[in-house]
Motif scaffolding. Sequence first.
Motif, PDB file in Angstrom:
ATOM      1  N   THR A  54       0.845  -1.197   0.000  1.00 19.45           N
ATOM      2  CA  THR A  54       0.000   0.000   0.000  1.00 19.45           C
ATOM      3  C   THR A  54       0.886   1.253   0.000  1.00 19.45           C
ATOM      4  N   GLY A  55       0.321   2.342  -0.506  1.00 23.07           N
ATOM      5  CA  GLY A  55       1.076   3.604  -0.555  1.00 23.07           C
ATOM      6  C   GLY A  55       2.282   3.486  -1.470  1.00 23.07           C
ATOM      7  N   THR A  56       2.035   3.010  -2.705  1.00 24.13           N
ATOM      8  CA  THR A  56       3.161   2.706  -3.610  1.00 24.13           C
ATOM      9  C   THR A  56       3.462   3.818  -4.607  1.00 24.13           C
ATOM     10  N   THR A  57       2.761   4.959  -4.481  1.00 25.49           N
ATOM     11  CA  THR A  57       2.981   5.989  -5.500  1.00 25.49           C
ATOM     12  C   THR A  57       4.171   6.886  -5.177  1.00 25.49           C
ATOM     13  N   GLY A  72      10.698 -11.258  -8.240  1.00 25.08           N
ATOM     14  CA  GLY A  72       9.826 -12.179  -8.958  1.00 25.08           C
ATOM     15  C   GLY A  72       8.395 -12.215  -8.447  1.00 25.08           C
ATOM     16  N   PHE A  73       8.076 -11.388  -7.495  1.00 28.08           N
ATOM     17  CA  PHE A  73       6.694 -11.332  -7.008  1.00 28.08           C
ATOM     18  C   PHE A  73       5.779 -10.709  -8.070  1.00 28.08           C
ATOM     19  N   CYS A  74       4.536 -11.101  -8.049  1.00 30.91           N
ATOM     20  CA  CYS A  74       3.525 -10.320  -8.749  1.00 30.91           C
ATOM     21  C   CYS A  74       3.112  -9.248  -7.738  1.00 30.91           C
ATOM     22  N   VAL A  75       3.375  -8.001  -8.073  1.00 28.75           N
ATOM     23  CA  VAL A  75       3.166  -6.932  -7.083  1.00 28.75           C
ATOM     24  C   VAL A  75       1.836  -6.219  -7.332  1.00 28.75           C
ATOM     25  N   VAL A  76       1.007  -6.205  -6.314  1.00 26.59           N
ATOM     26  CA  VAL A  76      -0.250  -5.450  -6.373  1.00 26.59           C
ATOM     27  C   VAL A  76       0.025  -4.097  -5.727  1.00 26.59           C
ATOM     28  N   LEU A  77      -0.058  -3.048  -6.559  1.00 22.28           N
ATOM     29  CA  LEU A  77       0.213  -1.700  -6.048  1.00 22.28           C
ATOM     30  C   LEU A  77      -1.101  -1.040  -5.650  1.00 22.28           C
ATOM     31  N   VAL A  78      -1.127  -0.498  -4.458  1.00 23.10           N
ATOM     32  CA  VAL A  78      -2.334   0.168  -3.980  1.00 23.10           C
ATOM     33  C   VAL A  78      -2.014   1.647  -3.790  1.00 23.10           C
ATOM     34  N   GLY A  79      -2.840   2.500  -4.391  1.00 24.13           N
ATOM     35  CA  GLY A  79      -2.596   3.942  -4.271  1.00 24.13           C
ATOM     36  C   GLY A  79      -3.883   4.731  -4.348  1.00 24.13           C
ATOM     37  N   LEU A  80      -3.773   5.993  -4.021  1.00 27.20           N
ATOM     38  CA  LEU A  80      -4.947   6.863  -3.971  1.00 27.20           C
ATOM     39  C   LEU A  80      -5.355   7.379  -5.341  1.00 27.20           C
ATOM     40  N   LEU A 136       2.153 -11.940   0.757  1.00 26.31           N
ATOM     41  CA  LEU A 136       2.769 -10.853   1.519  1.00 26.31           C
ATOM     42  C   LEU A 136       1.898  -9.602   1.452  1.00 26.31           C
ATOM     43  N   LEU A 137       1.665  -9.017   2.606  1.00 29.34           N
ATOM     44  CA  LEU A 137       0.926  -7.745   2.659  1.00 29.34           C
ATOM     45  C   LEU A 137       1.805  -6.730   3.376  1.00 29.34           C
ATOM     46  N   ILE A 138       2.097  -5.633   2.704  1.00 33.61           N
ATOM     47  CA  ILE A 138       2.886  -4.576   3.353  1.00 33.61           C
ATOM     48  C   ILE A 138       2.001  -3.352   3.553  1.00 33.61           C
ATOM     49  N   ASN A 139       1.663  -3.092   4.799  1.00 32.02           N
ATOM     50  CA  ASN A 139       0.857  -1.911   5.146  1.00 32.02           C
ATOM     51  C   ASN A 139       1.815  -0.733   5.284  1.00 32.02           C
ATOM     52  N   ASN A 140       2.002  -0.021   4.204  1.00 33.68           N
ATOM     53  CA  ASN A 140       3.005   1.050   4.198  1.00 33.68           C
ATOM     54  C   ASN A 140       2.399   2.451   4.155  1.00 33.68           C
ATOM     55  N   GLU A 141       1.137   2.557   3.687  1.00 28.87           N
ATOM     56  CA  GLU A 141       0.565   3.900   3.515  1.00 28.87           C
ATOM     57  C   GLU A 141       0.617   4.660   4.833  1.00 28.87           C
ATOM     58  N   GLY A 142       0.794   5.957   4.737  1.00 28.69           N
ATOM     59  CA  GLY A 142       0.837   6.742   5.963  1.00 28.69           C
ATOM     60  C   GLY A 142       0.833   8.226   5.640  1.00 28.69           C
ATOM     61  N   ASN A 188       4.000  -4.354   8.827  1.00 24.83           N
ATOM     62  CA  ASN A 188       3.415  -3.042   9.127  1.00 24.83           C
ATOM     63  C   ASN A 188       4.531  -2.017   9.222  1.00 24.83           C
ATOM     64  N   VAL A 189       4.476  -1.012   8.369  1.00 25.44           N
ATOM     65  CA  VAL A 189       5.507   0.035   8.423  1.00 25.44           C
ATOM     66  C   VAL A 189       5.076   1.046   9.482  1.00 25.44           C
TER      67      VAL A 189
END
Length: 253
Positions: A54-57, A72-80, A136-142, A188-189
Amino acid sequence: MFSAEFWTMGLCWTASLLASYWQLFPIGIAGRCDVYPRSETPRNFRTRLVCIVTGTTSGLGAAAAFALSKEGFCVVLVGLSSELLSKAMEDIREQNKDAHLKGFVVDLSSFRSILEFKSSLEKWLMDSDMHSSIQLLINNEGILATSARPTAEGYDQMMGTNYLGAFFLTKLLLPLLKTSPVGSRIVNVTSFTHRAVFGAQINEDIVTGKCFFRSKEYPCARIYQYSKCKLEFPPSMFSRLSLNWRPLSHAVL
Ligand SMILES: NC(=O)c1ccc[n+]([C@@H]2O[C@H](COP(=O)([O-])OP(=O)(O)OC[C@H]3O[C@@H](n4cnc5c(N)ncnc54)[C@H](OP(=O)(O)O)[C@@H]3O)[C@@H](O)[C@H]2O)c1
């Protein structure tokens, strides 16, 4: 200029940063670090490993998305914003033409948007012939907001984005992480600033950010610190929050 917020940020955050370095120092000396075995897809797993960031922009999220695509991951980018998401994906593809990417526009301060994301994600996993799980889930947005704004559901924007949104997303995606045939992980970031919170009594007013609105000035430093704490989320509150989609009658502002 020399308000309580100024001193909180200046003194408490410096002390918190030093405490973090102090804690990491022995680990650096010993060269000990837990490494997650992530680069190879296990043999029994026939599709790509999927990670959600999350928060990948911008910032750390964009860097993490790029690094994981290289792994090599398939990356799901989450952004606003869809424009910023397209730009972030373009940037990654410029440096890694083999990157497997998928973007979703999600407002993580809105429960409704997170719920919609979960449905779209499941549909995409099914349509794209991927395994119906994530690894894998990375909660990075902030955010660090400097003035008061309510979320769509009426909570404080900073608590809503940094804490409630990340918590709610994790809770909804937990079944997809649990059904992964290979090990899955949540990252969790947070921030060193959470060290400035002592002996918090966890209650609904804190996790929703309502308790911070008793003072005249928006206590941005204090709210940020709390939003980055590993606060225990009262289970009874989760069902109340997730079922109540209407704007709350007792809106924060
Ligand atoms: N940088 C630091 O020094 C530092 C220190 C300690 C902790 N952290 C933490 O590390 C994480 C990343 O920081 P950063 O410096 O890389 O921040 P950043 O560059 O500002 O990136 C934050 C990302 O979160 C996204 N975002 C904000 N609100 C959102 C929402 N409601 N829904 C979905 N996405 C949203 C932003 O999207 P838009 O660009 O579209 O707004 C942006 O992509 C944050 O959680 C931050 O608190 C950073």
